[in-house]
Write a protein that holds these residues in place. Structure first.
Motif, mmCIF file in Angstrom:
data_model
loop_
_atom_site.group_PDB
_atom_site.id
_atom_site.type_symbol
_atom_site.label_atom_id
_atom_site.label_comp_id
_atom_site.label_asym_id
_atom_site.label_seq_id
_atom_site.Cartn_x
_atom_site.Cartn_y
_atom_site.Cartn_z
ATOM 1 N N TRP A 203 38.869 44.263 48.663
ATOM 2 C CA TRP A 203 37.438 44.713 48.350
ATOM 3 C C TRP A 203 37.384 44.770 46.700
ATOM 4 C CZ3 TRP A 203 36.951 49.762 46.048
ATOM 5 C CH2 TRP A 203 37.924 50.650 46.262
ATOM 6 N N TRP A 204 36.232 44.731 46.225
ATOM 7 C CA TRP A 204 35.907 44.851 44.992
ATOM 8 C C TRP A 204 34.662 46.037 44.617
ATOM 9 C CZ3 TRP A 204 36.849 40.605 41.147
ATOM 10 C CH2 TRP A 204 37.545 39.478 41.964
ATOM 11 N N TYR A 205 34.831 46.213 43.553
ATOM 12 C CA TYR A 205 33.624 47.290 42.969
ATOM 13 C C TYR A 205 33.302 47.081 41.589
ATOM 14 C CZ TYR A 205 36.150 49.850 39.471
ATOM 15 O OH TYR A 205 36.870 50.347 38.434
ATOM 16 N N ALA A 206 32.135 47.471 41.209
ATOM 17 C CA ALA A 206 31.589 47.133 39.687
ATOM 18 C C ALA A 206 30.900 48.556 39.461
ATOM 19 C CB ALA A 206 30.807 46.113 39.563
ATOM 20 N N ALA A 207 31.353 49.063 38.317
ATOM 21 C CA ALA A 207 30.487 50.367 37.630
ATOM 22 C C ALA A 207 30.450 50.309 36.443
ATOM 23 C CB ALA A 207 31.614 51.412 38.061
ATOM 24 N N ALA A 208 29.422 50.922 35.783
ATOM 25 C CA ALA A 208 28.834 50.940 34.464
ATOM 26 C C ALA A 208 29.255 52.301 33.926
ATOM 27 C CB ALA A 208 27.410 50.733 34.358
ATOM 28 N N PRO A 209 30.284 52.384 33.067
ATOM 29 C CA PRO A 209 30.498 53.680 32.341
ATOM 30 C C PRO A 209 29.292 54.034 31.413
ATOM 31 C CG PRO A 209 32.435 52.249 32.332
ATOM 32 C CD PRO A 209 31.259 51.331 33.080
ATOM 33 N N PRO A 210 29.280 55.388 31.062
ATOM 34 C CA PRO A 210 28.233 55.868 29.866
ATOM 35 C C PRO A 210 28.584 55.270 28.509
ATOM 36 C CG PRO A 210 29.151 57.558 31.170
ATOM 37 C CD PRO A 210 29.888 56.625 31.718
ATOM 38 N N ARG A 211 29.612 54.783 28.078
ATOM 39 C CA ARG A 211 29.978 54.127 26.927
ATOM 40 C C ARG A 211 29.408 52.634 26.883
ATOM 41 N NH1 ARG A 211 34.585 54.322 29.569
ATOM 42 N NH2 ARG A 211 35.772 52.384 29.825
ATOM 43 N N GLY A 212 28.877 52.257 28.036
ATOM 44 C CA GLY A 212 28.330 50.815 27.961
ATOM 45 C C GLY A 212 29.400 49.839 28.746
ATOM 46 N N GLY A 213 29.050 48.612 28.734
ATOM 47 C CA GLY A 213 29.906 47.648 29.330
ATOM 48 C C GLY A 213 30.112 47.871 30.850
ATOM 49 N N ARG A 214 31.116 47.261 31.482
ATOM 50 C CA ARG A 214 31.308 47.347 32.961
ATOM 51 C C ARG A 214 32.641 47.156 33.181
ATOM 52 N NH1 ARG A 214 27.421 45.678 36.860
ATOM 53 N NH2 ARG A 214 26.588 46.436 35.237
ATOM 54 N N THR A 215 33.047 47.753 34.266
ATOM 55 C CA THR A 215 34.415 47.806 35.028
ATOM 56 C C THR A 215 34.241 47.136 36.443
ATOM 57 O OG1 THR A 215 34.951 50.009 33.818
ATOM 58 C CG2 THR A 215 36.327 49.208 35.809
ATOM 59 N N ILE A 216 35.276 46.185 36.449
ATOM 60 C CA ILE A 216 35.329 45.519 37.404
ATOM 61 C C ILE A 216 36.625 45.438 38.321
ATOM 62 C CG2 ILE A 216 35.247 43.334 38.792
ATOM 63 C CD1 ILE A 216 32.737 42.653 36.990
ATOM 64 N N GLY A 217 36.645 45.945 39.655
ATOM 65 C CA GLY A 217 38.209 46.100 40.021
ATOM 66 C C GLY A 217 38.194 45.418 41.412
ATOM 67 N N PHE A 218 39.269 44.786 41.511
ATOM 68 C CA PHE A 218 39.850 44.148 42.659
ATOM 69 C C PHE A 218 40.936 44.736 43.429
ATOM 70 C CE2 PHE A 218 42.611 40.728 44.834
ATOM 71 C CZ PHE A 218 41.789 40.791 45.895
ATOM 72 N N LEU A 219 40.799 45.334 44.758
ATOM 73 C CA LEU A 219 41.702 46.349 45.517
ATOM 74 C C LEU A 219 42.110 45.602 46.637
ATOM 75 C CD1 LEU A 219 39.532 48.322 43.966
ATOM 76 C CD2 LEU A 219 41.316 50.035 44.569
ATOM 77 N N THR A 220 43.526 45.363 46.808
ATOM 78 C CA THR A 220 44.163 45.060 47.839
ATOM 79 C C THR A 220 45.656 45.628 47.897
ATOM 80 O OG1 THR A 220 44.872 43.057 49.153
ATOM 81 C CG2 THR A 220 44.918 43.054 46.845
ATOM 82 N N ASP A 221 46.619 45.359 48.813
ATOM 83 C CA ASP A 221 47.655 45.941 48.927
ATOM 84 C C ASP A 221 48.788 45.196 47.687
ATOM 85 O OD1 ASP A 221 47.272 47.359 51.034
ATOM 86 O OD2 ASP A 221 47.601 45.891 52.533
ATOM 87 N N ALA A 222 49.758 45.953 47.307
ATOM 88 C CA ALA A 222 50.182 45.347 46.218
ATOM 89 C C ALA A 222 50.893 44.045 46.433
ATOM 90 C CB ALA A 222 51.543 46.289 45.603
ATOM 91 N N ASP A 223 51.652 43.744 47.623
ATOM 92 C CA ASP A 223 52.310 42.398 47.805
ATOM 93 C C ASP A 223 51.217 41.111 47.928
ATOM 94 O OD1 ASP A 223 51.261 43.858 50.180
ATOM 95 O OD2 ASP A 223 52.506 42.026 51.375
ATOM 96 N N LEU A 224 49.950 41.642 48.575
ATOM 97 C CA LEU A 224 48.985 40.740 48.518
ATOM 98 C C LEU A 224 48.446 40.616 47.196
ATOM 99 C CD1 LEU A 224 46.863 42.079 51.779
ATOM 100 C CD2 LEU A 224 48.857 40.169 51.439
ATOM 101 N N LEU A 225 48.284 41.419 46.271
ATOM 102 C CA LEU A 225 47.837 41.197 44.928
ATOM 103 C C LEU A 225 48.721 40.341 44.103
ATOM 104 C CD1 LEU A 225 45.505 42.155 42.932
ATOM 105 C CD2 LEU A 225 47.115 43.999 42.166
ATOM 106 N N ARG A 226 49.938 40.531 44.364
ATOM 107 C CA ARG A 226 50.789 39.777 43.515
ATOM 108 C C ARG A 226 50.953 38.408 43.987
ATOM 109 N NH1 ARG A 226 54.361 44.439 44.291
ATOM 110 N NH2 ARG A 226 55.173 43.416 46.175
#
Length: 380
Positions: A203-226
């Protein structure tokens, strides 16, 4: 020369600062030292403080002090368990809206609020070793500083548990979730809601920190990520295959950097020992989908402070048993709730990531499902 305090708190994140605030409120006669290693990462994941966490800050009397590090979150949009986008507007939240956090600034303001209440804040104070003292308590060796003797020590060092392994505390890890995070600068604002999207690989997420810009994350199991990055190393191409996440990023956004870290669930055992106790992520870690990391850290810090006071008051056995029961119970409840969230996504039952969560779920099948609410917690 060696200094001495009644209680030392190692780690000045939310758990450590909450512990210091609780100690100053309930035992102002004790000396409290808050040790901040000062090694927070340059980039911190986009985070949200849920309404429950905001209420805890009000109860601690520091909501106004940390307000400059927070801005209201307009709501949540997600693709989870369905091909249709579900939305939640902050205006209709029963407990009030959530808040975007500038995590580095939030931690700093919270620690300074504890210092204003009488805790002594030592910055850039990295504890290197801890040795038990013959009469009870601990001698903490601090890099480039004289050692510190403490009658009791609260370890709030986050996922970097350090000392806890030296006293035989071992983490019981429930999963191997990992996060690949990307940080962007945006010239024009994108979608400032929290965005959450399930895909076959994780799964993915996106968030907008107060300082501006964007954080995007992709989350999965460590072996699947590699494996995933070996098979398809092009991050932009992978991001482009998402629906909500890619659409929420403004045109021309500039990639500033990336970071990969653990996002697993774990709890240590034991959680307490002679003259010490673990709090916050040092005690147990929640994965980002729970959105409870900061609220859990604040709550854990307060309870650790109460347990420490009872231990110093000669009630160590009762206090330690109560704290162990509380943290273990909270972790069990968290895992049950997490199972609810994952069971709500049924579109790819044979995909490895989702099959693992369905096949290994040991929780009752009749629990009501609920929409996930996102916060990505850092590794502090």
């Amino acid at each position: 020369m060696t200094d001495r305090v009644d209680i030392a708190i190692v780690g000045a994140g939310p758990a450590g600062s909450a512990a210091a605030l609780a100690l100053r409120a309930h035992a102002p006669g004790l000396t409290v030292r808050l040790l901040d290693a000062g090694d927070a990462p340059r980039f911190r994941p986009g985070e949200v403080l849920p309404a429950a966490g905001a209420e805890m800050l009000r109860q601690l009397g520091v909501a106004a002090a940390v307000a400059p590090a927070a801005v209201p979150a307009p709501g949540l949009a997600l693709l989870w368990g369905s091909d249709r986008v579900a939305e939640r507007n902050a205006l209709f939240a029963a407990q009030g809206g959530d808040w975007h956090l500038d995590r580095n600034r939030f931690d700093q303001l919270l620690a300074h609020a504890a210092a204003e209440r009488g805790a002594k804040l030592d910055q850039k104070a990295r504890v290197t070793t801890a040795q038990p003292l013959p009469g009870g308590g601990w001698r903490l060796s601090i890099a480039h500083r004289p050692p510190l003797d403490a009658g009791f020590t609260i370890w709030a060092t986050g996922r970097r548990r350090g000392f806890l392994g030296a006293v035989g505390a071992k983490p019981q890890v429930s999963d191997r979730l990992a996060a690949h995070l990307a940080f962007y600068r945006e010239e024009t604002p994108g979608d400032h809601r929290f965005l959450l999207e399930a895909t076959p690989e994780g799964w993915w997420y996106a968030a907008a920190p107060p300082r501006g810009g964007r954080t995007i994350g992709f989350l999965t199991d460590a072996d699947l990520l590699r494996q995933s990055f070996r098979d398809s190393p092009d991050w932009a191409a992978r991001l482009g295959k998402t629906t909500l996440i890619a659409a929420g990023l403004s045109q021309g956004a500039t990639l500033l950097g990336t970071h990969t870290c653990s996002a697993s669930s774990s709890v240590i055992s034991p959680l307490t020992g002679p003259d010490w106790i673990a709090a916050g992520d040092a005690a147990c870690t929640f994965e980002p989908l729970s959105s409870q990391g900061i609220a859990k850290a604040l709550r854990s810090g307060c309870f650790a402070a109460y347990a420490a006071l009872d231990c110093l008051d000669g009630k160590a056995d009762t206090a330690r048993a109560r704290y162990e029961t509380l943290v273990q119970g909270e972790f069990s409840h968290y895992r049950a709730t997490l199972a609810q969230h994952y069971r709500a996504e049924t579109r790819w039952p044979t995909a490895v990531f989702w099959h693992r969560r369905l096949a290994h779920s040991a929780f009752p099948a009749d629990m009501r499902t609920a929409q996930p609410h996102l916060t990505l917690e850092g590794a502090r």
